[in-house]
Scaffold this motif. Structure first.
Motif, mmCIF file in Angstrom:
data_model
loop_
_atom_site.group_PDB
_atom_site.id
_atom_site.type_symbol
_atom_site.label_atom_id
_atom_site.label_comp_id
_atom_site.label_asym_id
_atom_site.label_seq_id
_atom_site.Cartn_x
_atom_site.Cartn_y
_atom_site.Cartn_z
ATOM 1 N N UNK A 192 0.842 -1.208 0.000
ATOM 2 C CA UNK A 192 0.000 0.000 0.000
ATOM 3 C C UNK A 192 0.873 1.252 0.000
ATOM 4 N N UNK A 193 1.943 1.216 0.781
ATOM 5 C CA UNK A 193 2.836 2.386 0.868
ATOM 6 C C UNK A 193 3.557 2.623 -0.463
ATOM 7 N N UNK A 194 4.074 1.572 -1.049
ATOM 8 C CA UNK A 194 4.758 1.716 -2.341
ATOM 9 C C UNK A 194 3.793 2.292 -3.380
ATOM 10 N N UNK A 195 2.558 1.795 -3.387
ATOM 11 C CA UNK A 195 1.561 2.295 -4.352
ATOM 12 C C UNK A 195 1.323 3.792 -4.147
ATOM 13 N N UNK A 196 1.238 4.235 -2.893
ATOM 14 C CA UNK A 196 1.009 5.666 -2.626
ATOM 15 C C UNK A 196 2.213 6.499 -3.064
ATOM 16 N N UNK A 197 3.419 5.960 -2.934
ATOM 17 C CA UNK A 197 4.617 6.675 -3.407
ATOM 18 C C UNK A 197 4.598 6.803 -4.927
ATOM 19 N N UNK A 198 4.300 5.691 -5.590
ATOM 20 C CA UNK A 198 4.317 5.708 -7.065
ATOM 21 C C UNK A 198 3.259 6.686 -7.586
ATOM 22 N N UNK A 199 2.087 6.671 -6.965
ATOM 23 C CA UNK A 199 1.015 7.573 -7.407
ATOM 24 C C UNK A 199 1.408 9.045 -7.244
ATOM 25 N N UNK A 200 2.419 9.292 -6.416
ATOM 26 C CA UNK A 200 2.896 10.665 -6.169
ATOM 27 C C UNK A 200 4.232 10.955 -6.845
ATOM 28 N N UNK A 201 4.674 10.043 -7.723
ATOM 29 C CA UNK A 201 5.845 10.377 -8.542
ATOM 30 C C UNK A 201 7.183 9.860 -8.050
ATOM 31 N N UNK A 202 7.185 8.922 -7.099
ATOM 32 C CA UNK A 202 8.441 8.275 -6.709
ATOM 33 C C UNK A 202 8.326 6.803 -7.077
ATOM 34 N N UNK A 203 9.140 6.370 -8.028
ATOM 35 C CA UNK A 203 9.008 4.992 -8.505
ATOM 36 C C UNK A 203 9.857 4.057 -7.657
ATOM 37 N N UNK A 204 9.203 3.458 -6.672
ATOM 38 C CA UNK A 204 9.759 2.318 -5.948
ATOM 39 C C UNK A 204 9.092 1.071 -6.520
ATOM 40 N N UNK A 205 9.671 -0.079 -6.243
ATOM 41 C CA UNK A 205 8.992 -1.322 -6.558
ATOM 42 C C UNK A 205 8.819 -2.107 -5.273
ATOM 43 N N UNK A 206 7.923 -3.068 -5.316
ATOM 44 C CA UNK A 206 7.528 -3.728 -4.062
ATOM 45 C C UNK A 206 8.564 -4.679 -3.491
ATOM 46 N N UNK A 207 9.060 -5.594 -4.315
ATOM 47 C CA UNK A 207 9.810 -6.721 -3.736
ATOM 48 C C UNK A 207 11.124 -6.999 -4.458
ATOM 49 N N UNK A 208 11.737 -5.973 -4.979
ATOM 50 C CA UNK A 208 13.032 -6.095 -5.660
ATOM 51 C C UNK A 208 13.924 -5.006 -5.080
ATOM 52 N N UNK A 209 15.233 -5.235 -5.094
ATOM 53 C CA UNK A 209 16.112 -4.160 -4.627
ATOM 54 C C UNK A 209 16.036 -2.969 -5.585
ATOM 55 N N UNK A 210 16.377 -1.793 -5.066
ATOM 56 C CA UNK A 210 16.369 -0.574 -5.868
ATOM 57 C C UNK A 210 17.800 -0.227 -6.285
ATOM 58 N N UNK A 211 17.944 0.853 -7.051
ATOM 59 C CA UNK A 211 19.266 1.240 -7.550
ATOM 60 C C UNK A 211 19.435 2.754 -7.415
ATOM 61 N N UNK A 212 20.642 3.160 -7.022
ATOM 62 C CA UNK A 212 20.994 4.578 -6.992
ATOM 63 C C UNK A 212 21.746 4.907 -8.285
ATOM 64 N N UNK A 213 21.502 6.114 -8.816
ATOM 65 C CA UNK A 213 22.286 6.555 -9.978
ATOM 66 C C UNK A 213 22.939 7.894 -9.667
ATOM 67 N N UNK A 214 23.953 8.236 -10.467
ATOM 68 C CA UNK A 214 24.771 9.421 -10.180
ATOM 69 C C UNK A 214 24.024 10.728 -10.405
ATOM 70 N N UNK A 215 22.956 10.701 -11.203
ATOM 71 C CA UNK A 215 22.229 11.939 -11.479
ATOM 72 C C UNK A 215 21.272 12.319 -10.348
ATOM 73 N N UNK A 216 21.049 11.404 -9.437
ATOM 74 C CA UNK A 216 20.140 11.673 -8.316
ATOM 75 C C UNK A 216 20.752 12.762 -7.429
ATOM 76 N N UNK A 217 19.966 13.805 -7.170
ATOM 77 C CA UNK A 217 20.491 14.929 -6.384
ATOM 78 C C UNK A 217 19.981 14.867 -4.940
ATOM 79 N N UNK A 218 20.589 15.689 -4.097
ATOM 80 C CA UNK A 218 20.095 15.766 -2.711
ATOM 81 C C UNK A 218 18.667 16.313 -2.684
ATOM 82 N N UNK A 219 18.345 17.188 -3.646
ATOM 83 C CA UNK A 219 16.964 17.705 -3.740
ATOM 84 C C UNK A 219 16.000 16.570 -4.100
#
Lengths: 253, 420
Positions: free
Chosen positions: B369-396
């Motif tokens: 439910x939490x992941x769905x609420x994040x995605x609906x607001x523009x943050x793409x997490x996934x439910x049951x897989x690890x995530x990835x950081x990229x170099x373009x991601x800013x502190x903002x």
């Protein structure tokens, strides 16, 4: 890719066990048993499943043991012999209850014939809405119970079950029946009602969709994409359940 | 002020068209079934464009993307240095009869960069090179059996799948042996039970399975696995397809203090340009030379140019250090946002490839439910897989993510008064 012992478990609990639901869903079935003296039949398969079916007050109940006071006892020397009963190639010979043989030949046969008419339904009969609903509901219960038998007995099914964590999986049709597949230490039990606290859920959006899925007209993965099958909770349980579901068709074809 | 909730009308329209002509509409890990889009209507299904740390779907919704195309986006979508290198190479040649010298330059760069690499062999996908690694081990040892750690994923070739998967024969997996992760004793036991029969031990550098918290190697685990492989003539394969170039540019075996015989790379190697590589020790080079293994597009030059630019840029910016710092900052913020709202958010694995799980219920439904609420607001997490950081991601971006996460936690909390 299938084995006789697993098929015997499916035939006992998933096929004959669906007589319980037949008597609840079709008045013609319960009418065959109304105003009749209660009677029980014990099936004893050497190296396979055992069960006693009791017919009483228009209802049918199965337990997975031989009740000592069963009216009729029918032994089978092997799973293959019992499977022969279900496919009509073996004539059962009771060791107890010779005077009750007329029930076997009359009411019991009518019940199993009625069940067959729903399970292997003719296309034109399925156009009747009530027949369609009963037929699909009976298929649902048969499949849900078969899942547990395959998970506990079939070698590949046991591999799938070995990857399932403990908990209750709810399988349900939005406008139809529901069942629980309970997992404990990689052993499965099907309960023919929804669980109170499911750990995983797989829900079909309609009875029509469930039928299409059972008949192999649609694929579950595609249905998840369009939202007609909804899943939530511990998805690894649903994933492995689906792998077992894939094998149900091999046995029930 | 509450954020706007995404709508996905055009995604749905495209999906309807897709299912008519493509099996299941979108298959595989990018699709709604394998991707665990729960509920499916919370997620976008098709993208329009991508830049840096973001992608935009066909409805115009922008997402801060923590899946990074499941790993390839390591420097940022459309990184100018990488894309210019690839485009310049495209102007000269790409798929040609004689391969470009760029493959030699890339092989030299990998040998100089990756600690356990004495040579490099190129293909397209991670599964191409995990399969070559297994073939190499079998060719080198003349043995059949392969030891896997439970929770593994090494691609989709039949040998990587399980006996209950559609289309897989018992014979395809008959030589697979499965042991628990982090259990060197179990490895020693199966070696004894299969004396002289085990060709390879294959594993990711740490356990990043799905549906469970990711687990780092126990103290001394890899040292003992290496010793057992050496003692019994077993080829040690590090599947670094997922972690490669995010933890350590010298390879994740180097990061965890051991040396693999064969190491598999893909995902981050060329920032989205399609290629993979198998690197290995000198003693296996002649074995690989003798294996029949090739593909129509494996020696295309543009991805080689992209990979050279990617690796050089990751060196210049010290990518792994940056990913660890950004991943740690994000993880701390997410955990605090969860705690503020009474949720226990577990962040496991390496910060560069963080895995999330809300531990308040054992069904993972609150998490979904939490992941769905994040995605609906523009943050793409996934439910049951690890995530990835990229170099373009800013502190903002990280700050915005934590704000969205906090709002999503509040929604889930409001929907579950029984948790109060």
């Amino acid at each position: 890719m299938t084995d006789a012992k697993t098929l015997a478990y499916i035939n006992m609990y998933a096929v004959l066990g669906t007589l319980e639901n037949l008597c609840e869903l079709d008045p013609k079935a319960s009418a065959l048993l109304t105003n009749k003296k209660p009677i029980s039949i014990a099936f004893d398969v050497k190296g396979g499943p055992v069960a006693t079916i009791t017919f009483k007050n228009g209802k049918c109940r199965m337990v997975d043991s031989i009740l000592p006071d069963a009216d009729i006892k029918i032994p089978f020397s092997s799973p293959e012999k019992f499977n022969g009963l279900i496919d009509g190639t073996v004539t059962p010979i009771p060791t107890k209850g010779f005077t009750k043989i007329p029930f076997l030949l009359k009411e019991f046969k009518k019940l199993t014939d009625l069940l067959s008419s729903y399970m292997r339904a003719e296309p034109e009969k399925l156009e009747d809405e009530e027949f369609f609903r009963i037929s699909t509901s009976l298929m649902f219960y048969t499949i849900c119970v078969a899942v547990a038998q395959i998970g506990n007995n079939d070698e590949i099914g046991k591999f799938s079950a070995s990857h399932m964590v403990d908990g209750d999986i709810m399988i349900s049709i939005a406008d139809g029946p529901a069942a629980t597949v309970r997992v404990r230490n990689h052993r499965l039990v099907t309960i023919k009602k929804a669980p109170e606290n499911p750990r995983a859920v797989m829900e079909f959006s309609s009875i029509r969709l469930a039928r299409d899925l059972f008949d192999g007209k649609v694929n579950a993965v595609a249905c998840i994409g369009d939202g007609s099958i909804r899943m939530r909770g511990m998805i690894s349980m649903v994933d492995n359940l689906n792998r077992i579901l894939d094998r149900v068709g091999l046995y029930l074809a | 002020m509450a954020r706007e909730i995404n709508k996905y009308d055009k995604s749905r329209e495209w999906f309807k068209r897709a299912v008519e002509v493509i099996p299941s509409g979108v298959y595989g890990h990018l699709g709604p079934a394998e991707g665990c889009f729960i509920p499916v209507d919370a997620f976008p299904l098709f993208s329009e464009r991508a830049q840096g740390a973001y992608f935009w779907d066909v409805d115009g919704n922008r997402f801060i993307d923590y899946m990074c195309a499941y790993g390839p986006n390591v420097l940022g979508y459309g990184d100018p240095d990488v894309d210019n290198a690839a485009i310049e190479q495209l102007k000269k040649a790409n798929c040609t009869t004689s391969p470009s010298y760029k493959m030699v330059e890339l092989a030299e760069l990998l040998v100089d960069t990756v600690h356990s690499a004495d040579w490099a062999f190129f293909a397209k996908n991670g599964g191409d090179v995990t399969t070559l690694a297994i073939m190499t081990a079998r060719a080198a040892t003349h043995r059949k059996k392969i030891v896997f750690t439970k929770g593994f994923y090494h691609g989709v070739a039949p040998w990587t799948q399980k006996i209950d998967y559609p289309g897989v024969l018992p014979e395809d997996v008959a030589n697979n042996i499965y042991i628990p992760w982090n259990d060197a004793d179990a490895f020693e036991k199966v070696i004894a039970e299969n004396e002289g029969e085990i060709a390879a031990f294959i594993s990711t550098p740490y356990m990043h399975g799905n549906f469970v918290d990711n687990v780092l190697p126990a103290e001394g685990y890899w040292k003992r696995i290496r010793e057992l492989c050496d003692k019994h003539g077993i080829v040690l394969i590090c599947d670094d397809v997922r972690c490669g170039f995010r933890l350590d540019l010298a390879g994740s075996d180097h990061y965890f203090g051991f040396e693999a015989d064969l190491i598999c790379f893909c995902k981050a190697i060329a920032n989205g340009w399609n290629m993979s590589a198998l690197c290995g020790k000198e003693h296996l080079k002649s074995v690989v030379s003798g294996i029949t293994y090739t593909g129509s597009y494996w020696l295309s030059a543009a991805p080689f140019a992209a990979a050279i630019a990617t690796i050089n840029k990751l060196k210049a910016i010290d990518g792994p250090k940056m990913f660890k710092e950004k991943g740690t900052l994000l993880a701390e913020g997410l955990k605090a946002a969860a705690a503020n709202n009474g949720f226990d958010l577990i962040v496991s694995g390496e910060p560069a490839l963080f895995y999330l799980r809300i531990a308040n219920d054992d069904s993972l439904m609150l998490h979904q439910e939490w992941v769905a609420e994040c995605v609906k607001r523009g943050v793409f997490f996934t439910n049951h897989h690890n995530h990835f950081i990229n170099a373009a991601l800013t502190e903002e971006d990280i700050a915005e993510t934590i704000e969205v996460a906090e709002e999503a936690f509040k929604v889930v909390k409001r929907n579950h008064p029984e948790l109060q």
